[in-house]
Design a protein around this motif. Structure first.
Motif, PDB file in Angstrom:
ATOM      1  N   LEU A  73       0.842  -1.197   0.000  1.00  0.00           N
ATOM      2  CA  LEU A  73       0.000   0.000   0.000  1.00  0.00           C
ATOM      3  C   LEU A  73       0.875   1.244   0.000  1.00  0.00           C
ATOM      4  O   LEU A  73       1.687   1.441   0.900  1.00  0.00           O
ATOM      5  N   LYS A  74       0.712   2.073  -1.017  1.00  0.00           N
ATOM      6  CA  LYS A  74       1.572   3.246  -1.183  1.00  0.00           C
ATOM      7  C   LYS A  74       0.882   4.553  -0.805  1.00  0.00           C
ATOM      8  O   LYS A  74       1.525   5.498  -0.370  1.00  0.00           O
ATOM      9  N   ASN A  75      -0.437   4.629  -0.998  1.00  0.00           N
ATOM     10  CA  ASN A  75      -1.180   5.861  -0.725  1.00  0.00           C
ATOM     11  C   ASN A  75      -2.659   5.553  -0.884  1.00  0.00           C
ATOM     12  O   ASN A  75      -3.033   4.507  -1.398  1.00  0.00           O
ATOM     13  N   TRP A  76      -3.492   6.486  -0.441  1.00  0.00           N
ATOM     14  CA  TRP A  76      -4.913   6.441  -0.763  1.00  0.00           C
ATOM     15  C   TRP A  76      -5.407   7.847  -0.968  1.00  0.00           C
ATOM     16  O   TRP A  76      -4.762   8.811  -0.545  1.00  0.00           O
ATOM     17  N   ARG A  77      -6.533   7.954  -1.655  1.00  0.00           N
ATOM     18  CA  ARG A  77      -7.078   9.268  -1.963  1.00  0.00           C
ATOM     19  C   ARG A  77      -8.582   9.148  -2.191  1.00  0.00           C
ATOM     20  O   ARG A  77      -9.109   8.063  -2.415  1.00  0.00           O
ATOM     21  N   THR A  78      -9.233  10.312  -2.131  1.00  0.00           N
ATOM     22  CA  THR A  78     -10.663  10.385  -2.392  1.00  0.00           C
ATOM     23  C   THR A  78     -10.872  10.989  -3.763  1.00  0.00           C
ATOM     24  O   THR A  78     -10.204  11.963  -4.123  1.00  0.00           O
ATOM     25  N   VAL A  79     -11.783  10.398  -4.527  1.00  0.00           N
ATOM     26  CA  VAL A  79     -12.109  10.908  -5.861  1.00  0.00           C
ATOM     27  C   VAL A  79     -13.621  11.112  -5.955  1.00  0.00           C
ATOM     28  O   VAL A  79     -14.399  10.456  -5.260  1.00  0.00           O
ATOM     29  N   ASP A  80     -14.028  12.038  -6.834  1.00  0.00           N
ATOM     30  CA  ASP A  80     -15.453  12.257  -7.080  1.00  0.00           C
ATOM     31  C   ASP A  80     -15.935  11.256  -8.127  1.00  0.00           C
ATOM     32  O   ASP A  80     -15.137  10.485  -8.685  1.00  0.00           O
ATOM     33  N   PRO A  81     -17.241  11.220  -8.414  1.00  0.00           N
ATOM     34  CA  PRO A  81     -17.762  10.248  -9.388  1.00  0.00           C
ATOM     35  C   PRO A  81     -17.129  10.335 -10.778  1.00  0.00           C
ATOM     36  O   PRO A  81     -17.138   9.364 -11.527  1.00  0.00           O
ATOM     37  N   ASP A  82     -16.547  11.496 -11.132  1.00  0.00           N
ATOM     38  CA  ASP A  82     -15.886  11.644 -12.428  1.00  0.00           C
ATOM     39  C   ASP A  82     -14.411  11.248 -12.380  1.00  0.00           C
ATOM     40  O   ASP A  82     -13.713  11.347 -13.385  1.00  0.00           O
ATOM     41  N   GLY A  83     -13.930  10.826 -11.209  1.00  0.00           N
ATOM     42  CA  GLY A  83     -12.533  10.417 -11.073  1.00  0.00           C
ATOM     43  C   GLY A  83     -11.583  11.539 -10.739  1.00  0.00           C
ATOM     44  O   GLY A  83     -10.369  11.327 -10.684  1.00  0.00           O
ATOM     45  N   ASN A  84     -12.097  12.735 -10.481  1.00  0.00           N
ATOM     46  CA  ASN A  84     -11.249  13.865 -10.092  1.00  0.00           C
ATOM     47  C   ASN A  84     -10.844  13.710  -8.631  1.00  0.00           C
ATOM     48  O   ASN A  84     -11.677  13.365  -7.782  1.00  0.00           O
ATOM     49  N   VAL A  85      -9.592  13.983  -8.331  1.00  0.00           N
ATOM     50  CA  VAL A  85      -9.103  13.845  -6.961  1.00  0.00           C
ATOM     51  C   VAL A  85      -9.677  14.962  -6.098  1.00  0.00           C
ATOM     52  O   VAL A  85      -9.521  16.138  -6.393  1.00  0.00           O
ATOM     53  N   VAL A  86     -10.345  14.558  -5.035  1.00  0.00           N
ATOM     54  CA  VAL A  86     -10.943  15.497  -4.079  1.00  0.00           C
ATOM     55  C   VAL A  86      -9.981  15.728  -2.920  1.00  0.00           C
ATOM     56  O   VAL A  86      -9.815  16.844  -2.453  1.00  0.00           O
ATOM     57  N   ASN A  87      -9.366  14.647  -2.442  1.00  0.00           N
ATOM     58  CA  ASN A  87      -8.385  14.734  -1.363  1.00  0.00           C
ATOM     59  C   ASN A  87      -7.255  13.774  -1.705  1.00  0.00           C
ATOM     60  O   ASN A  87      -7.467  12.559  -1.763  1.00  0.00           O
ATOM     61  N   ILE A  91      -9.014   9.593   3.078  1.00  0.00           N
ATOM     62  CA  ILE A  91     -10.284   8.980   2.687  1.00  0.00           C
ATOM     63  C   ILE A  91     -11.265   9.183   3.828  1.00  0.00           C
ATOM     64  O   ILE A  91     -10.883   9.387   4.977  1.00  0.00           O
ATOM     65  N   GLU A  92     -12.544   9.099   3.488  1.00  0.00           N
ATOM     66  CA  GLU A  92     -13.586   9.307   4.482  1.00  0.00           C
ATOM     67  C   GLU A  92     -14.012   7.952   5.044  1.00  0.00           C
ATOM     68  O   GLU A  92     -14.606   7.136   4.347  1.00  0.00           O
ATOM     69  N   GLU A  93     -13.708   7.730   6.316  1.00  0.00           N
ATOM     70  CA  GLU A  93     -14.063   6.464   6.959  1.00  0.00           C
ATOM     71  C   GLU A  93     -15.551   6.443   7.300  1.00  0.00           C
ATOM     72  O   GLU A  93     -16.226   5.441   7.141  1.00  0.00           O
ATOM     73  N   ASP A  94     -16.025   7.554   7.783  1.00  0.00           N
ATOM     74  CA  ASP A  94     -17.431   7.715   8.156  1.00  0.00           C
ATOM     75  C   ASP A  94     -17.795   9.152   7.820  1.00  0.00           C
ATOM     76  O   ASP A  94     -16.902   9.978   7.592  1.00  0.00           O
ATOM     77  N   ALA A  95     -19.052   9.473   7.807  1.00  0.00           N
ATOM     78  CA  ALA A  95     -19.483  10.825   7.440  1.00  0.00           C
ATOM     79  C   ALA A  95     -18.709  11.874   8.237  1.00  0.00           C
ATOM     80  O   ALA A  95     -18.815  11.946   9.462  1.00  0.00           O
ATOM     81  N   GLY A  96     -17.894  12.639   7.532  1.00  0.00           N
ATOM     82  CA  GLY A  96     -17.123  13.708   8.155  1.00  0.00           C
ATOM     83  C   GLY A  96     -15.866  13.268   8.879  1.00  0.00           C
ATOM     84  O   GLY A  96     -15.133  14.098   9.414  1.00  0.00           O
ATOM     85  N   LYS A  97     -15.568  11.975   8.934  1.00  0.00           N
ATOM     86  CA  LYS A  97     -14.367  11.474   9.624  1.00  0.00           C
ATOM     87  C   LYS A  97     -13.328  11.081   8.578  1.00  0.00           C
ATOM     88  O   LYS A  97     -13.416  10.019   7.958  1.00  0.00           O
ATOM     89  N   TRP A  98     -12.348  11.955   8.381  1.00  0.00           N
ATOM     90  CA  TRP A  98     -11.300  11.745   7.387  1.00  0.00           C
ATOM     91  C   TRP A  98     -10.099  11.062   8.015  1.00  0.00           C
ATOM     92  O   TRP A  98      -9.719  11.368   9.143  1.00  0.00           O
ATOM     93  N   VAL A  99      -9.511  10.161   7.258  1.00  0.00           N
ATOM     94  CA  VAL A  99      -8.339   9.420   7.714  1.00  0.00           C
ATOM     95  C   VAL A  99      -7.214   9.671   6.722  1.00  0.00           C
ATOM     96  O   VAL A  99      -7.327   9.302   5.550  1.00  0.00           O
ATOM     97  N   THR A 100      -6.145  10.312   7.202  1.00  0.00           N
ATOM     98  CA  THR A 100      -5.002  10.566   6.335  1.00  0.00           C
ATOM     99  C   THR A 100      -4.206   9.270   6.159  1.00  0.00           C
ATOM    100  O   THR A 100      -4.222   8.387   7.019  1.00  0.00           O
ATOM    101  N   PHE A 101      -3.502   9.208   5.038  1.00  0.00           N
ATOM    102  CA  PHE A 101      -2.740   8.004   4.749  1.00  0.00           C
ATOM    103  C   PHE A 101      -1.537   7.891   5.674  1.00  0.00           C
ATOM    104  O   PHE A 101      -0.753   8.815   5.835  1.00  0.00           O
ATOM    105  N   SER A 102      -1.413   6.747   6.298  1.00  0.00           N
ATOM    106  CA  SER A 102      -0.221   6.353   7.042  1.00  0.00           C
ATOM    107  C   SER A 102      -0.282   4.836   7.193  1.00  0.00           C
ATOM    108  O   SER A 102      -1.358   4.230   7.079  1.00  0.00           O
TER     109      SER A 102
END
Length: 143
Positions: A73-87, A91-102
Motif C-alpha cells: 500500500l503506497k497511498n490512498w485518496r478520495t475521488v469524485d464520481p468523475d474520477g477527479n481527486v478530491v483529497n 479517505i472518508e471512513e465515516d461521514a465527516g471522519k477523514w483518515v489521512t494516509f499512514s
C-alpha cells in the motif's frame, strides 16, 4: 503474446475497493522476496511459534495486514464520481471522519474492516491489472 508483454508490469496502480476511494498499490504476491522479508522481520519476536506452525489465524492475519501496509500500500485518496481527486492523501471512513494516509491508519482500517482488506488484497493480487498497455510498452522502449 510476447514474454515482455506477459511479464513487464506497472510498479503501482490505483484500485477502487469502495466508491470514491482509490488506493495506490503494488502487486501483492505473498511469495515475493520483499513481502516475505517484511513478514520475517515482523514475526522475528515470535520466530519459534512461527516455525512450529502455532500462529493463530488472528496472528497470521495481523502480520499479513502489517506486511501488506508496509510493502504494497503506497497511498490512498478520495475521488469524485468523475474520477477527479478530491483529497490526495485522505479517505472518508465515516461521514465527516477523514483518515489521512499512514501505515498505522491502514493497519487500523484493515483490522477494523476485514472485508475491506480482503477486497483490496483481491484487487492487488490481480496480475492482469498490472500489465502494461501497448502504448505504455512503446513509451518504455523509448525511455
Amino acid at each position: 503474446m510476447s514474454i515482455r508483454a506477459q511479464y513487464q508490469r506497472k510498479h503501482t496502480i490505483f484500485i477502487s475497493p469502495v466508491a470514491g476511494v482509490e488506493m495506490e498499490v503494488s502487486h501483492y504476491d505473498p511469495r515475493s522476496p520483499e513481502f516475505s522479508a517484511a513478514v520475517q522481520r515482523l514475526t522475528r519476536p515470535i520466530r519459534r511459534q512461527v516455525e512450529k506452525g502455532e500462529l493463530t489465524p488472528e496472528q497470521d492475519r495481523r502480520y499479513t495486514i502489517q506486511a501488506f501496509a508496509e510493502v504494497c500500500l503506497k497511498n490512498w485518496r478520495t475521488v469524485d464520481p468523475d474520477g477527479n481527486v478530491v483529497n490526495p492523501t485522505a479517505i472518508e471512513e465515516d461521514a465527516g471522519k477523514w483518515v489521512t494516509f499512514s501505515r498505522e491508519n491502514a493497519i487500523r482500517l484493515f483490522t477494523e474492516y476485514p472485508g475491506l482488506f480482503s477486497d483490496v488484497v483481491d484487487l492487488a493480487r490481480d496480475n492482469t491489472a498490472f500489465r502494461l498497455t501497448e502504448d505504455e510498452m512503446g513509451n518504455s522502449e523509448k525511455s
